[in-house]
Design a protein around this motif. Structure first.
Motif, PDB file in Angstrom:
ATOM      1  N   ASN A 125       0.824  -1.206   0.000  1.00  0.00           N
ATOM      2  CA  ASN A 125       0.000   0.000   0.000  1.00  0.00           C
ATOM      3  C   ASN A 125       0.864   1.264   0.000  1.00  0.00           C
ATOM      4  O   ASN A 125       2.084   1.181  -0.159  1.00  0.00           O
ATOM      5  CB  ASN A 125      -1.011  -0.030   1.171  1.00  0.00           C
ATOM      6  CG  ASN A 125      -0.342   0.123   2.528  1.00  0.00           C
ATOM      7  OD1 ASN A 125       0.792   0.595   2.649  1.00  0.00           O
ATOM      8  ND2 ASN A 125      -1.048  -0.277   3.555  1.00  0.00           N
ATOM      9  N   HIS A 127       1.963   3.053   2.133  1.00  0.00           N
ATOM     10  CA  HIS A 127       2.963   3.132   3.206  1.00  0.00           C
ATOM     11  C   HIS A 127       3.906   1.938   3.180  1.00  0.00           C
ATOM     12  O   HIS A 127       4.660   1.725   4.128  1.00  0.00           O
ATOM     13  CB  HIS A 127       2.278   3.212   4.562  1.00  0.00           C
ATOM     14  CG  HIS A 127       1.291   4.319   4.652  1.00  0.00           C
ATOM     15  ND1 HIS A 127       1.665   5.643   4.617  1.00  0.00           N
ATOM     16  CD2 HIS A 127      -0.065   4.317   4.719  1.00  0.00           C
ATOM     17  CE1 HIS A 127       0.581   6.399   4.685  1.00  0.00           C
ATOM     18  NE2 HIS A 127      -0.465   5.626   4.732  1.00  0.00           N
ATOM     19  N   GLN A 178      -4.832   0.872  -1.459  1.00  0.00           N
ATOM     20  CA  GLN A 178      -4.952   0.805  -0.006  1.00  0.00           C
ATOM     21  C   GLN A 178      -6.403   0.603   0.363  1.00  0.00           C
ATOM     22  O   GLN A 178      -7.304   1.171  -0.248  1.00  0.00           O
ATOM     23  CB  GLN A 178      -4.419   2.089   0.632  1.00  0.00           C
ATOM     24  CG  GLN A 178      -4.431   2.059   2.152  1.00  0.00           C
ATOM     25  CD  GLN A 178      -3.169   2.628   2.758  1.00  0.00           C
ATOM     26  OE1 GLN A 178      -2.386   3.291   2.087  1.00  0.00           O
ATOM     27  NE2 GLN A 178      -2.965   2.366   4.027  1.00  0.00           N
ATOM     28  N   THR A 179      -6.600  -0.208   1.403  1.00  0.00           N
ATOM     29  CA  THR A 179      -7.944  -0.560   1.849  1.00  0.00           C
ATOM     30  C   THR A 179      -8.312   0.218   3.106  1.00  0.00           C
ATOM     31  O   THR A 179      -7.477   0.370   3.999  1.00  0.00           O
ATOM     32  CB  THR A 179      -8.001  -2.069   2.164  1.00  0.00           C
ATOM     33  OG1 THR A 179      -7.602  -2.787   1.003  1.00  0.00           O
ATOM     34  CG2 THR A 179      -9.395  -2.498   2.577  1.00  0.00           C
ATOM     35  N   CYS A 180      -9.541   0.690   3.175  1.00  0.00           N
ATOM     36  CA  CYS A 180     -10.062   1.334   4.387  1.00  0.00           C
ATOM     37  C   CYS A 180     -11.196   0.487   4.955  1.00  0.00           C
ATOM     38  O   CYS A 180     -12.010  -0.049   4.219  1.00  0.00           O
ATOM     39  CB  CYS A 180     -10.575   2.730   4.067  1.00  0.00           C
ATOM     40  SG  CYS A 180      -9.266   3.848   3.534  1.00  0.00           S
ATOM     41  N   GLY A 257      -8.451  11.262   5.229  1.00  0.00           N
ATOM     42  CA  GLY A 257      -7.197  10.528   5.455  1.00  0.00           C
ATOM     43  C   GLY A 257      -6.523  10.142   4.150  1.00  0.00           C
ATOM     44  O   GLY A 257      -5.309  10.289   3.985  1.00  0.00           O
ATOM     45  N   MET A 258      -7.314   9.664   3.201  1.00  0.00           N
ATOM     46  CA  MET A 258      -6.724   9.216   1.941  1.00  0.00           C
ATOM     47  C   MET A 258      -6.333  10.394   1.065  1.00  0.00           C
ATOM     48  O   MET A 258      -5.336  10.333   0.346  1.00  0.00           O
ATOM     49  CB  MET A 258      -7.686   8.275   1.210  1.00  0.00           C
ATOM     50  CG  MET A 258      -7.918   6.958   1.931  1.00  0.00           C
ATOM     51  SD  MET A 258      -6.367   6.079   2.355  1.00  0.00           S
ATOM     52  CE  MET A 258      -5.723   5.717   0.734  1.00  0.00           C
ATOM     53  N   ARG A 260      -5.168  13.174   2.101  1.00  0.00           N
ATOM     54  CA  ARG A 260      -3.864  13.591   2.604  1.00  0.00           C
ATOM     55  C   ARG A 260      -2.778  12.667   2.063  1.00  0.00           C
ATOM     56  O   ARG A 260      -1.734  13.107   1.614  1.00  0.00           O
ATOM     57  CB  ARG A 260      -3.848  13.543   4.141  1.00  0.00           C
ATOM     58  CG  ARG A 260      -4.107  14.881   4.809  1.00  0.00           C
ATOM     59  CD  ARG A 260      -3.735  14.843   6.283  1.00  0.00           C
ATOM     60  NE  ARG A 260      -4.540  13.901   7.045  1.00  0.00           N
ATOM     61  CZ  ARG A 260      -5.713  14.220   7.616  1.00  0.00           C
ATOM     62  NH1 ARG A 260      -6.197  15.431   7.533  1.00  0.00           N
ATOM     63  NH2 ARG A 260      -6.389  13.299   8.287  1.00  0.00           N
ATOM     64  N   ALA A 261      -3.059  11.350   2.101  1.00  0.00           N
ATOM     65  CA  ALA A 261      -2.058  10.375   1.660  1.00  0.00           C
ATOM     66  C   ALA A 261      -1.766  10.513   0.168  1.00  0.00           C
ATOM     67  O   ALA A 261      -0.688  10.144  -0.296  1.00  0.00           O
ATOM     68  CB  ALA A 261      -2.540   8.962   1.979  1.00  0.00           C
TER      69      ALA A 261
END
Lengths: 315, 315
Positions: A125, A127, A178-180, A257-258, A260-261
């Protein structure tokens, strides 16, 4: 005359096939006759099958169709390819384009039917931690088939749901995602937390959702969550308001959150999903000044299963 | 000799009193004889009493002590004062200092015992939304009694737990606070989500906690939560690692979210709580460059109940 009629039935029967999206919580099966979806049946998800063998569940969902048609092949995606599914299909690793994904599918017998089960995709992902999907890749490859524009350059595709996926697609490859936990967390909080008092209803839902959207943008989710409870204890809010607040809060916190990422990812976002859910995400994205448009999830998954079926029928 | 012995027992009996912290999940009762805690007994919390009347639960917890002592007064704080407790005690509103809080307590009969139940506190949180506490105010007023330094100027006190409280204390008044769902969310996720696979144990706990602390600082909690699941599916991590990861992640996300909300609040943070839990928060705060020290939660709640008892015995 009798022979002519039998030949006609034979022709129709020949073209019938079944396309299935079998997720954790739901099996959705589509019957295609002559290239057109002519029926749909639902069944339990892989995670809620309660120990019944998946092949038996599939057989019982297909039974009414088998009485009328010769179904010589069934194409499936999603948790059907997981350890607890019909046959475990190894993940294809990113970057993954449609050919590699199709090659990763597995054929297997399921009772007396032969099935083709799509591969899931594994990645690192944003990160560098491991992440996986099973089912969403089929919607994505379907979307690329439906809209060739999406196959060009760098695209951000968001698939909201139990486990929402934020996916970077680069030159028609699933590059990274990426998974939330958003949908599952909403469900778990509604059913098992102290946040919703007894009683329900959807009164003041719109107002609660708006308040949740605003709270979710603040970046203190654990604090905002408790506001749902306090609003009922001393703020005069109803459980319906609080439920909508939680929905808005979690969606907005996911988007914040995403976003920002993914600050570096410019351009329009493509949403793929159930239209009512996609509409909520559109609002949260628009609130952050992010342009987005939505594609229907069912259309995309069918187009993706067509990719799978076309390859299989050629091979 | 016999009379002298009876007189001695009589003196001891006269000074015996019971102090209780009765929360949602646990009742903790302390017997004080001659000003010294001589015994402790636990019982079920108000939320887990399963329909048994609170007065009957209290009577059964106190029964062994009543056989040996004359207990003419019991002092309680926490959910004992909620709608489902012994007697509903209205919230005192912020800004609240110790005298106003003591005046807010209610006396009531509970079976054949007379009890004094402390008030909770209601506020508007840092975003202007309603928030409440029941029990933590007793620990805070206890801490102010134990450490007079805390009563001067502006202080930030953090009480980690099922519902963590971040409390601004200004000139010995509880000025404003905000609740985070951290402890409850950890519990709900461990018991009801898909994040932890079957199996458990605490192997690799330290490493998982550290990884969680790092992830929680990023501000994308909903995405980081899913990493606990993916790490077990394809990252080779154990359920023990994932459980510790979740703990570090949630604590770190709480601290990150609240530190952002409270940027203006300079100075050392005071933690009040169970020492093992406070130690985890100390690490998360230190990671963000925030200086903190911890006070023992039991000592503080007893000191706060002494404030309540002293007022009551005077009145």
């Amino acid at each position: 005359m009798a022979d002519g009629h039998r030949a006609l039935v034979g022709t129709v029967t020949e073209a019938a096939r079944v396309l299935c999206d079998w997720g954790s919580t739901r099996l959705r099966a589509f019957l295609e006759v002559g290239g057109i979806v002519s029926d749909r049946r639902d069944g339990p998800g892989v995670a809620v099958a309660g120990g019944e063998p998946p092949a038996r569940i599939l057989a019982s969902v297909l039974a009414p169709w088998r009485a009328a048609h010769r179904l010589d092949r069934v194409f499936l995606c999603g948790m059907a390819g997981s350890r607890n599914g019909l046959v475990e299909v190894p993940y294809v690793r990113t970057p993954a384009e449609v050919q590699a994904w199709r090659r990763g599918a597995r054929r297997a017998p399921a009772g007396d039917i032969e099935v083709s089960v799509a591969a899931g995709i594994a990645t690192e992902n944003f990160h560098g931690a491991p992440d996986v999907m099973r089912g969403e890749e089929t919607q994505i490859f379907g979307a690329l088939r439906l809209d060739r524009q999406l196959a060009r350059g760098c695209r951000l595709i968001v698939l909201p749901g139990t486990h929402s996926k934020w996916v970077l697609v680069r030159d028609a490859h699933i590059a990274r995602f990426q998974t939330c936990l958003t949908g599952e967390l909403f469900d778990v909080l509604c059913r098992h937390s102290s946040l919703l008092r007894a009683g329900d209803g959807l009164e003041a839902g719109e107002e609660g959702f708006e308040a949740g959207l605003r709270a979710g943008a603040r970046g203190d989710l654990l604090a905002s969550l408790f506001e749902a409870r306090a609003a009922q204890l001393i703020g005069g809010r109803t459980p319906g308001w609080a439920r909508a607040f939680l929905s808005g809060l979690l969606i907005s916190a996911e988007v914040a959150g995403m976003a920002r990422a993914l600050e570096s990812t410019a351009g329009e976002v493509t949403l793929i999903g159930e239209p009512a859910l996609a509409a909520l995400y559109l609002r949260a994205l628009t609130d952050r000044g992010i342009t987005a448009h939505a594609l229907d999830g069912d259309r995309c998954v069918l187009a993706g299963l067509h990719e799978l079926a076309a390859a299989d029928e050629r091979g």
